[in-house]
Design a protein around this motif. Structure first.
Motif, PDB file in Angstrom:
ATOM      1  N   ASP A 206      45.233  42.734  26.316  1.00  0.00           N
ATOM      2  CA  ASP A 206      46.453  43.080  25.579  1.00  0.00           C
ATOM      3  C   ASP A 206      47.451  41.923  25.590  1.00  0.00           C
ATOM      4  OD1 ASP A 206      47.312  43.076  28.200  1.00  0.00           O
ATOM      5  OD2 ASP A 206      47.980  45.163  28.212  1.00  0.00           O
ATOM      6  N   LYS A 207      46.995  40.751  26.052  1.00  0.00           N
ATOM      7  CA  LYS A 207      47.872  39.580  26.126  1.00  0.00           C
ATOM      8  C   LYS A 207      47.530  38.511  25.096  1.00  0.00           C
ATOM      9  CE  LYS A 207      48.630  40.222  31.097  1.00  0.00           C
ATOM     10  NZ  LYS A 207      48.476  39.615  32.439  1.00  0.00           N
ATOM     11  N   VAL A 208      46.455  38.737  24.338  1.00  0.00           N
ATOM     12  CA  VAL A 208      46.072  37.783  23.296  1.00  0.00           C
ATOM     13  C   VAL A 208      45.838  38.525  21.987  1.00  0.00           C
ATOM     14  CG1 VAL A 208      44.965  36.280  25.001  1.00  0.00           C
ATOM     15  CG2 VAL A 208      43.569  37.898  23.702  1.00  0.00           C
ATOM     16  N   LYS A 209      45.776  37.767  20.919  1.00  0.00           N
ATOM     17  CA  LYS A 209      45.431  38.345  19.615  1.00  0.00           C
ATOM     18  C   LYS A 209      44.488  37.410  18.893  1.00  0.00           C
ATOM     19  CE  LYS A 209      49.489  36.385  17.262  1.00  0.00           C
ATOM     20  NZ  LYS A 209      50.693  36.696  16.460  1.00  0.00           N
ATOM     21  N   VAL A 210      43.683  37.974  18.015  1.00  0.00           N
ATOM     22  CA  VAL A 210      42.760  37.181  17.205  1.00  0.00           C
ATOM     23  C   VAL A 210      43.551  36.554  16.062  1.00  0.00           C
ATOM     24  CG1 VAL A 210      40.744  37.243  15.688  1.00  0.00           C
ATOM     25  CG2 VAL A 210      40.785  38.621  17.795  1.00  0.00           C
ATOM     26  N   VAL A 211      43.428  35.227  15.925  1.00  0.00           N
ATOM     27  CA  VAL A 211      44.174  34.517  14.877  1.00  0.00           C
ATOM     28  C   VAL A 211      43.254  33.833  13.870  1.00  0.00           C
ATOM     29  CG1 VAL A 211      46.201  34.177  16.324  1.00  0.00           C
ATOM     30  CG2 VAL A 211      44.395  32.443  16.314  1.00  0.00           C
ATOM     31  N   GLY A 212      41.949  33.956  14.075  1.00  0.00           N
ATOM     32  CA  GLY A 212      41.022  33.351  13.129  1.00  0.00           C
ATOM     33  C   GLY A 212      39.580  33.659  13.487  1.00  0.00           C
ATOM     34  N   THR A 213      38.714  33.568  12.512  1.00  0.00           N
ATOM     35  CA  THR A 213      37.272  33.736  12.710  1.00  0.00           C
ATOM     36  C   THR A 213      36.554  32.553  12.072  1.00  0.00           C
ATOM     37  OG1 THR A 213      37.079  35.044  10.685  1.00  0.00           O
ATOM     38  CG2 THR A 213      37.427  36.257  12.745  1.00  0.00           C
ATOM     39  N   PHE A 214      35.302  32.409  12.409  1.00  0.00           N
ATOM     40  CA  PHE A 214      34.497  31.331  11.842  1.00  0.00           C
ATOM     41  C   PHE A 214      33.691  31.837  10.652  1.00  0.00           C
ATOM     42  CE2 PHE A 214      35.186  29.816  16.178  1.00  0.00           C
ATOM     43  CZ  PHE A 214      35.445  28.468  15.978  1.00  0.00           C
ATOM     44  N   PRO A 215      33.442  30.972   9.679  1.00  0.00           N
ATOM     45  CA  PRO A 215      32.619  31.378   8.542  1.00  0.00           C
ATOM     46  C   PRO A 215      31.217  31.807   8.986  1.00  0.00           C
ATOM     47  CG  PRO A 215      33.717  29.288   8.095  1.00  0.00           C
ATOM     48  CD  PRO A 215      33.934  29.593   9.545  1.00  0.00           C
ATOM     49  N   VAL A 216      30.673  32.772   8.293  1.00  0.00           N
ATOM     50  CA  VAL A 216      29.309  33.234   8.582  1.00  0.00           C
ATOM     51  C   VAL A 216      28.341  32.053   8.485  1.00  0.00           C
ATOM     52  CG1 VAL A 216      27.432  34.722   7.806  1.00  0.00           C
ATOM     53  CG2 VAL A 216      29.803  35.556   7.742  1.00  0.00           C
ATOM     54  N   GLY A 217      27.471  31.937   9.468  1.00  0.00           N
ATOM     55  CA  GLY A 217      26.469  30.888   9.463  1.00  0.00           C
ATOM     56  C   GLY A 217      26.921  29.556  10.040  1.00  0.00           C
ATOM     57  N   SER A 218      28.166  29.491  10.529  1.00  0.00           N
ATOM     58  CA  SER A 218      28.668  28.220  11.061  1.00  0.00           C
ATOM     59  C   SER A 218      28.219  27.964  12.504  1.00  0.00           C
ATOM     60  CB  SER A 218      30.197  28.164  10.975  1.00  0.00           C
ATOM     61  OG  SER A 218      30.797  29.214  11.713  1.00  0.00           O
ATOM     62  N   TYR A 219      27.633  28.951  13.143  1.00  0.00           N
ATOM     63  CA  TYR A 219      27.093  28.786  14.491  1.00  0.00           C
ATOM     64  C   TYR A 219      25.882  29.706  14.642  1.00  0.00           C
ATOM     65  CZ  TYR A 219      29.912  33.012  15.311  1.00  0.00           C
ATOM     66  OH  TYR A 219      30.475  34.267  15.233  1.00  0.00           O
ATOM     67  N   PRO A 220      24.985  29.403  15.579  1.00  0.00           N
ATOM     68  CA  PRO A 220      23.793  30.241  15.767  1.00  0.00           C
ATOM     69  C   PRO A 220      24.185  31.668  16.133  1.00  0.00           C
ATOM     70  CG  PRO A 220      23.588  28.178  16.966  1.00  0.00           C
ATOM     71  CD  PRO A 220      25.004  28.242  16.491  1.00  0.00           C
ATOM     72  N   ALA A 221      23.337  32.617  15.781  1.00  0.00           N
ATOM     73  CA  ALA A 221      23.589  34.013  16.130  1.00  0.00           C
ATOM     74  C   ALA A 221      23.766  34.152  17.638  1.00  0.00           C
ATOM     75  CB  ALA A 221      22.428  34.882  15.661  1.00  0.00           C
ATOM     76  N   VAL A 222      24.800  34.894  18.038  1.00  0.00           N
ATOM     77  CA  VAL A 222      25.058  35.139  19.464  1.00  0.00           C
ATOM     78  C   VAL A 222      24.145  36.279  19.906  1.00  0.00           C
ATOM     79  CG1 VAL A 222      26.752  35.781  21.201  1.00  0.00           C
ATOM     80  CG2 VAL A 222      27.447  34.386  19.227  1.00  0.00           C
ATOM     81  N   VAL A 223      23.188  35.971  20.765  1.00  0.00           N
ATOM     82  CA  VAL A 223      22.194  36.945  21.211  1.00  0.00           C
ATOM     83  C   VAL A 223      22.192  37.024  22.733  1.00  0.00           C
ATOM     84  CG1 VAL A 223      19.741  37.551  21.249  1.00  0.00           C
ATOM     85  CG2 VAL A 223      20.741  36.520  19.187  1.00  0.00           C
ATOM     86  N   TYR A 224      22.234  38.253  23.237  1.00  0.00           N
ATOM     87  CA  TYR A 224      22.186  38.510  24.681  1.00  0.00           C
ATOM     88  C   TYR A 224      20.808  39.070  25.040  1.00  0.00           C
ATOM     89  CZ  TYR A 224      27.332  38.274  24.996  1.00  0.00           C
ATOM     90  OH  TYR A 224      28.648  37.870  24.968  1.00  0.00           O
ATOM     91  N   PRO A 225      19.945  38.275  25.652  1.00  0.00           N
ATOM     92  CA  PRO A 225      18.677  38.815  26.133  1.00  0.00           C
ATOM     93  C   PRO A 225      18.827  39.383  27.546  1.00  0.00           C
ATOM     94  CG  PRO A 225      18.689  36.441  26.408  1.00  0.00           C
ATOM     95  CD  PRO A 225      20.018  36.807  25.791  1.00  0.00           C
ATOM     96  N   VAL A 226      17.966  40.321  27.877  1.00  0.00           N
ATOM     97  CA  VAL A 226      17.913  40.876  29.230  1.00  0.00           C
ATOM     98  C   VAL A 226      16.470  40.792  29.709  1.00  0.00           C
ATOM     99  CG1 VAL A 226      17.646  43.223  28.307  1.00  0.00           C
ATOM    100  CG2 VAL A 226      18.347  42.921  30.684  1.00  0.00           C
ATOM    101  N   ALA A 227      16.284  40.497  30.989  1.00  0.00           N
ATOM    102  CA  ALA A 227      14.932  40.398  31.547  1.00  0.00           C
ATOM    103  C   ALA A 227      14.886  41.035  32.922  1.00  0.00           C
ATOM    104  CB  ALA A 227      14.495  38.939  31.647  1.00  0.00           C
TER     105      ALA A 227
END
Length: 266
Positions: A206-227
């Motif tokens: 509650d101390k920060v706010k979102v001020v921008g996002t990145f264009p789609v495809g500008s970075y690899p998909a964020v994936v969380y694997p579990v093992a």
């Protein structure tokens, strides 16, 4: 003390605290039948809730440790007694697989996430994030994110900034932390005027706010694997529980995107 020295001192303190915490954790004795989970820092809130639900359901102990995926992977390689590992990217899971610590049959891609720009809540600004045009605010601000050479959020951030042709302008302004929660804390305190974190981390503060996002495809998909790292019955049960329909609403609550792994869901 100069600003640059103060930031180095703060970063060193965060690193020292992380090492002490993990070292202490790895020296703990584990109760018979308990399960030990190492998870990326960004999973802290969701996994704490899942841990409570699991313990209530099965009347057994779960021991969790949260830190940067890279730190945890290196702890596992060094012999830390861990049953389940949850990374914020594929590379550190692949690293452990190449080391023989992870069987490819015992890992699944569990969750997705996204990157956002954040600023202290009182700051009045919005970022126009587009190719080539670096806003003055970005040029003139200290920017917090994870270590861009090892911490997943930092690596994703570097990829995004590079794709936008912003990397050269932004790199000198970066304050790189041991994990995403460190970056979030710096922005909350106003130590950094901007930060690049996961959408899920921005949402819990509650101390920060979102001020921008990145264009789609500008970075690899964020994936969380579990093992799962061993074959015990207790580990298998927790591994399945993390993937189950009981856990899914908790992950969604914190903004994670379930990727519907192939393991049987209950």
């Amino acid at each position: 003390m100069t600003h640059s020295n103060s930031y180095r001192a703060i970063k060193k303190l965060f690193k020292t605290m992380s090492i002490i915490a993990l070292t202490g954790f790895s020296m703990m004795s584990y109760a018979e039948g308990s399960t030990t989970v190492f998870a990326a820092a960004s999973l802290t809130n969701a996994m704490q809730d899942i841990e409570k639900l699991y313990e209530q359901t099965y009347k057994t102990d779960v021991k969790t440790s949260f830190a940067g995926s890279s730190t945890l992977a290196k702890q596992i390689k060094a012999g830390a007694p861990v049953d389940i590992y949850m990374s914020a990217d594929l590379q550190w899971m692949d690293y452990l697989q190449k080391q023989g610590q992870v069987n490819p049959k015992n890992r699944v891609n569990l969750l997705g996430n996204s990157l956002v720009w954040i600023a202290p809540k009182q700051q009045k600004t919005k970022l126009d994030v587009k190719q080539g045009a670096v806003p003055d605010l970005v040029k003139n601000s200290r920017i917090c994110t994870g270590d861009t050479s090892s911490v997943p959020v930092g690596k994703y951030a570097k990829a995004a900034l590079t794709s936008l042709d912003w990397w050269t302008a932004v790199q000198p302004k970066l304050v790189e932390t041991e994990d995403v929660r460190g970056a979030l804390t710096f922005v909350e305190r106003g130590e950094c005027q901007l930060g690049i974190v996961y959408a899920t981390d921005a949402a819990i503060s509650d101390k920060v706010k979102v001020v921008g996002t990145f264009p789609v495809g500008s970075y690899p998909a964020v994936v969380y694997p579990v093992a799962k790292l061993d074959q015990s019955t207790e580990t298998q049960r927790m591994y399945q529980f993390i993937q189950s329909k009981k856990a899914e609403p908790i992950f969604k609550k914190y903004g994670f995107i379930p990727l519907h792994p192939t393991a049987k869901r209950k």
